[in-house]
Design a protein around this motif. Structure first.
Motif, PDB file in Angstrom:
ATOM      1  N   PRO A 103       0.836  -1.214   0.000  1.00 46.78           N
ATOM      2  CA  PRO A 103       0.000   0.000   0.000  1.00 46.78           C
ATOM      3  C   PRO A 103       0.866   1.256   0.000  1.00 46.78           C
ATOM      4  O   PRO A 103       2.036   1.226   0.388  1.00 46.78           O
ATOM      5  CB  PRO A 103      -0.820  -0.125   1.298  1.00 46.78           C
ATOM      6  N   ALA A 104       0.267   2.366  -0.421  1.00 50.89           N
ATOM      7  CA  ALA A 104       1.022   3.620  -0.539  1.00 50.89           C
ATOM      8  C   ALA A 104       1.538   4.085   0.819  1.00 50.89           C
ATOM      9  O   ALA A 104       2.675   4.568   0.934  1.00 50.89           O
ATOM     10  CB  ALA A 104       0.146   4.704  -1.172  1.00 50.89           C
ATOM     11  N   ARG A 111      10.102   4.210   3.158  1.00 55.59           N
ATOM     12  CA  ARG A 111      11.039   5.218   2.645  1.00 55.59           C
ATOM     13  C   ARG A 111      11.617   6.053   3.777  1.00 55.59           C
ATOM     14  O   ARG A 111      12.802   6.387   3.782  1.00 55.59           O
ATOM     15  CB  ARG A 111      10.322   6.107   1.630  1.00 55.59           C
ATOM     16  N   LYS A 112      10.780   6.375   4.754  1.00 57.09           N
ATOM     17  CA  LYS A 112      11.274   7.151   5.898  1.00 57.09           C
ATOM     18  C   LYS A 112      12.223   6.338   6.752  1.00 57.09           C
ATOM     19  O   LYS A 112      13.206   6.857   7.284  1.00 57.09           O
ATOM     20  CB  LYS A 112      10.092   7.639   6.742  1.00 57.09           C
ATOM     21  N   ASP A 113      11.936   5.037   6.888  1.00 58.20           N
ATOM     22  CA  ASP A 113      12.813   4.188   7.701  1.00 58.20           C
ATOM     23  C   ASP A 113      14.182   4.023   7.067  1.00 58.20           C
ATOM     24  O   ASP A 113      15.180   3.809   7.765  1.00 58.20           O
ATOM     25  CB  ASP A 113      12.171   2.811   7.899  1.00 58.20           C
ATOM     26  N   ARG A 114      14.236   4.106   5.730  1.00 63.12           N
ATOM     27  CA  ARG A 114      15.527   3.945   5.060  1.00 63.12           C
ATOM     28  C   ARG A 114      16.409   5.178   5.168  1.00 63.12           C
ATOM     29  O   ARG A 114      17.603   5.108   4.901  1.00 63.12           O
ATOM     30  CB  ARG A 114      15.306   3.613   3.572  1.00 63.12           C
TER      31      ARG A 114
END
Length: 319
Positions: A103-104, A111-114
């Motif tokens: 899901p989006a 993306r934030k965790d990366r």
């Protein structure tokens, strides 16, 4: 009169538009697609769940495929079946990746965790004013850079004293380190300078006693080397003891001068070679084969010696 309820009417007298809820879809991500794969080809690839396909789309970047796409299915069971049956299968000569699409909101969290998070107290980075570093919390570092309390003046930084460098003591000749030993290839004696040979005028024949075994071969192509020169004679049935192309003194690699010398052993082989090869077309050139003089034979020996000196020797270390 009919018992059916009357349709609701708005202020303008028009019945409201009823919104139909769309059936939920379960998307499947399809990666590593060939650039030639189309929407129809992707849909045909999902044949095991064709009855549950809602849409199949290859994502495009302009007019070119991005190499991946999505297939929307009507049920979660169909999506799971597609992953189990089609993952790592071949489509248009490519091994396809089939996964349940995220899901989006989950993709945004991933993306934030990366994103790399800044760790205070790391080498080469300063801590935020008033923040205690990990090293200071463990008592391993002094908090000299901490912000001063209110009403307290900042402490001046101490200047480091410059210490005079002590001169290095001279080592006596007896205590000096021994020079590194050189290998035999590095300790070669310097090359002896050759006296320049007087040049002959253009068209002038060399003077001297004719050789009884060596032949002079001229008008050769510049791509012919010693092996090719020897092969030219052996293919004609001539006995060859040695063959050498005369090369220029400078340059790496040393280029051919277009002529060379061949030792055929005796006068009988000389006559046989001249009769067979004089004027023969070699690479579009009619070569000249003549009896060499002893002065030319000496020139061949000197050229061979110079070439041997210029060839680097590989020193093998003793094991």
């Amino acid at each position: 009169m009919s018992d059916a309820p009357a349709a609701p009417v708005t202020e303008q007298g028009v019945p409201p538009v009823t919104q139909t809820e769309e059936a939920p879809s379960f998307k499947v991500f399809v990666g590593n697609l060939a650039y030639s794969t189309t929407d129809e080809g992707l849909k045909a690839f999902f044949e095991p769940v064709h009855s549950d396909i809602i849409s199949a789309q290859v994502i495009m970047r302009g007019t070119r495929s991005a190499g991946y796409g999505f297939v929307a299915l009507s049920t979660a069971e169909a999506a799971q079946t597609a992953v189990e049956d089609l993952n790592k299968k071949q489509l248009d000569d490519r091994q396809i990746i089939v996964e349940i699409a995220k899901p989006a909101d989950q993709k945004e969290r991933d993306r934030k965790d990366r994103k790399p998070r800044r760790r205070p107290g790391r080498r080469g980075s300063k801590a935020v004013p008033g923040e205690v570093t990990e090293a200071e919390a463990n008592g391993e570092a002094k908090t000299e850079d901490a912000t001063p309390a209110e009403g307290e003046a900042p402490k001046p930084k101490k200047k480091k004293k410059k210490t005079a460098k002590k001169p290095k003591a001279k080592v006596a000749d007896d205590e000096a380190e021994p020079a590194a030993t050189t290998t035999e290839s590095e300790a070669k004696p310097p090359r002896k300078k050759r006296s320049p040979r007087p040049r002959r005028a253009a068209g002038e024949e060399p003077t001297g006693e004719p050789s009884k075994s060596v032949l002079f071969v001229a008008n050769l192509g510049f791509n012919i080397d010693d092996v090719a020169l020897a092969a030219l004679f052996t293919e004609a049935g001539i006995n060859v003891l040695s063959a050498r192309i005369v090369r220029r003194q400078y340059g790496r690699p040393r280029k051919s001068k277009g002529y060379g010398f061949v030792d055929v052993g005796d006068e009988a082989e000389q006559k046989k070679a001249i009769a067979s090869l004089e004027g023969k077309d070699v690479g579009g050139r009619p070569i000249a084969v003549k009896i060499a003089v002893n002065a030319q034979a000496e020139e061949v020996k000197e050229e061979a010696a110079v070439e041997k000196e210029d060839t680097p020797e590989v020193a093998v270390a003793a094991t």
